[in-house]
Design an enzyme around this catalytic site. Structure first.
Site, mmCIF file in Angstrom:
data_model
loop_
_atom_site.group_PDB
_atom_site.id
_atom_site.type_symbol
_atom_site.label_atom_id
_atom_site.label_comp_id
_atom_site.label_asym_id
_atom_site.label_seq_id
_atom_site.Cartn_x
_atom_site.Cartn_y
_atom_site.Cartn_z
ATOM 1 C CD1 TRP A 198 38.312 62.157 50.001
ATOM 2 C CD2 TRP A 198 39.322 63.779 51.169
ATOM 3 N NE1 TRP A 198 37.632 63.324 49.751
ATOM 4 C CE2 TRP A 198 38.238 64.340 50.462
ATOM 5 C CE3 TRP A 198 40.096 64.607 51.976
ATOM 6 C CZ2 TRP A 198 37.912 65.697 50.530
ATOM 7 C CZ3 TRP A 198 39.784 65.963 52.049
ATOM 8 C CH2 TRP A 198 38.702 66.492 51.343
ATOM 9 C CD GLU B 204 43.323 62.683 54.416
ATOM 10 O OE1 GLU B 204 42.720 63.297 53.488
ATOM 11 O OE2 GLU B 204 44.125 61.779 54.197
#
Length: 537
Positions: A270, A311
């Site tokens: 992330w 991501e």
């Protein structure tokens, strides 16, 4: 999961030389005892050598003692799994007190790191007989008791559980590099919990992607942190001058105890996915940087491949990417070309199965020719990032009446990927070893309102399974997962029972296995990974 930033540091490029082995044998007893010196790594200013002692005689050898000289310019700086002493350039290596005798045909390996370039040892003897063989064993029996060990005996004996079937289902678990800090979770815990024997692959998370290049995520945790004997996988303490310490060295030791285990270095996550956008502009340069880092001679033997956790390509995560639907395919294709056919190249991807969602934004199926498998992250669908709710399980297996968003469930993601042409046996089902929760909740069933995130040990709204199973036991199930209401807090998480159901689903769908985030969330005896392994069969 939200991953914390860790500092990046220079990783130097060094030249790996070709592996060579220098066999040395000696006659002993009714057969031969062989000491084989093999150059594992050579980076010019230093090297790693592995020594294998093999009992070719017809009787158990209770002890062994190897004496040898090293040529000028070469010295031993550190050693493991043997007690090594020196006088000038003459070295003596003896069996550690905790190592048992060598049965006929058995082998034992130890190793050392040396300064200078690798040079073959000279004047080698094993238990007093010349390593070159052909000489008569000495009339004076070799010593039977080695000197006292300089390090404590290991606290983790080799596993007794048979390793997973290499042709069977994959059980893949993340090890988070920052877990060695506040969580106090180390590679040793993978062994002592019994999880190492159940795993097939470990994903080491994360490496960085700054500037469209692979780079170190946290140099201290990765390869600088010195481990005491008590915290080390094999009970041997790190020395100040050994060239590799940290989790990388501990993973090396874990693999030595569990030869079936493979370790894959995962990049991105992330927090560190932003660099993939620049990587997509020059995939070949990105792949070159990744290869140079993963195959750095200091730790090349630790890693069996590379994982891409982007991501999200052509969509938004912490940052937004607009590289187009082919960017992911181009990046993993370049990695496969650079790493070759024998390396593992894998990817953790979105599990957004909604119409027009993140799976639809990228040609994942077109990338499958370059990937060993895909891992749709079938968790984190719902949580206190929507502070007022509605409460919903963060990892539903299927849809259910009242689900806040259609397509946000594991089955929707799996079916969408399969419909696009991704082979079922190249898909792994994701499991979270943690829960997500809200506070200010009055309704026990899903769908209630909330006032914010429930308190968590490390982050509000998130808690490990090992904590929740005791502090907030489950009160119901929905869509193949569990939830719990305790006081005004509401949590959802998987249990051994719901995991068993998910593994039945994975088997019925013909999936290649399962993966989970992450190891430190499990109990000390690894009950969740046990449920995964048991459920997959």
């Amino acid at each position: 999961m939200k991953r914390s930033l860790r500092r990046a540091l220079w990783a130097g490029a060094v030249v790996a030389l070709t592996l060579t082995a220098v066999p040395m044998t000696t006659a002993f007893g009714a057969g031969t005892v062989t000491a084989t010196f093999a150059k594992a790594q050579d980076w010019g200013t230093g090297h790693e050598t592995r020594v294998t002692v093999t009992n070719g005689s017809s009787a158990t050898v209770s002890t062994w003692r190897i004496e040898f000289d090293l040529p000028s310019g070469t010295t031993i700086s550190s050693a493991w799994d043997a007690d090594v002493t020196s006088s000038g350039n003459h070295y003596v290596a003896v069996k550690k007190s905790w190592a048992g005798g060598l049965a006929p045909g058995a082998s034992f390996s130890w190793g050392y790191n040396g300064t200078g370039a690798y040079k073959a040892p000279l004047n080698c003897t094993v238990n007093g007989a010349a390593c070159g063989g052909g000489t008569t064993p000495p009339t004076t029996p070799p010593p039977t008791t080695p000197p006292p060990p300089t390090t404590p005996p290991p606290t983790t004996p080799p596993p007794t559980t048979p390793p997973p079937n290499p042709g069977g289902k994959k059980v893949v678990g993340y090890f988070a590099e920052w877990g060695v800090y506040a969580r106090n979770y180390h590679v040793k815990n993978i062994q002592t919990s019994g999880s190492a024997a159940k795993l097939t692959h470990i994903l080491y998370a994360f490496g960085n992607t700054t500037g469209g290049r692979c780079s170190i995520g946290d140099s201290y945790a990765d390869y600088e942190k010195a481990y005491t004997a008590a915290d080390s996988v094999d009970g041997v303490a790190d020395t100040w001058d050994q060239p590799l310490r940290g989790s990388f060295n501990q993973l090396r030791k874990l693999k030595q105890l569990n030869p079936h285990l493979k370790v894959i270095w995962s990049f991105g996550g992330w927090t560190w996915s932003g660099g993939f956008t620049q990587a997509a502009q020059n995939p070949a340069a990105f792949a070159e940087s990744c290869y140079n880092l993963v195959e750095d001679p200091r730790w090349a033997d630790v890693f069996d491949g590379i994982d891409v956790d982007w991501e999200y390509p052509n969509a938004c995560g912490l940052t937004c990417d607009s590289s187009g639907p082919n960017a992911f395919k181009n990046v993993v294709g370049a990695l496969r070309t650079k790493f070759g056919s024998n390396a593992l190249v894998t990817a953790a991807i979105t599990a957004d199965g909604s119409n027009g969602g993140k799976i639809d934004a990228t040609d994942y199926a077109g990338a499958m020719g370059s990937l060993n498998w895909l891992m749709p992250m079938t968790y984190d669908y719902f949580g206190a990032f929507n502070a007022q709710g509605p409460t919903a399980p963060h990892s539903p297996l299927t849809s259910y009446t009242g689900i806040p968003q259609q397509g946000f469930n594991s089955d929707a993601a799996i079916q969408k990927l399969k419909s696009k042409g991704v082979p079922a046996n190249k898909l792994l089902l994701g499991v979270g070893f943690y829960g997500r929760g809200w506070t200010g909740v009055t309704q026990a069933a899903p769908g209630g309102s909330a006032t914010g995130a429930a308190p968590g040990t490390y982050e509000a709204g998130i808690e490990d399974y090992k904590v929740l199973k005791n502090t907030c036991p489950t009160t119901g199930t929905v869509a193949g997962t569990a939830y719990a209401k305790c006081g005004n807090n509401w949590w959802s998480y998987d249990t051994p029972s719901t995991i068993n159901g998910k593994m039945t689903y994975a088997n019925n769908q013909g999936l290649g296995g399962a993966f989970f985030w992450e190891l430190s969330g499990d109990t000390g005896n690894g009950e969740l990974i046990g449920a995964i392994k048991g459920g997959l069969g």
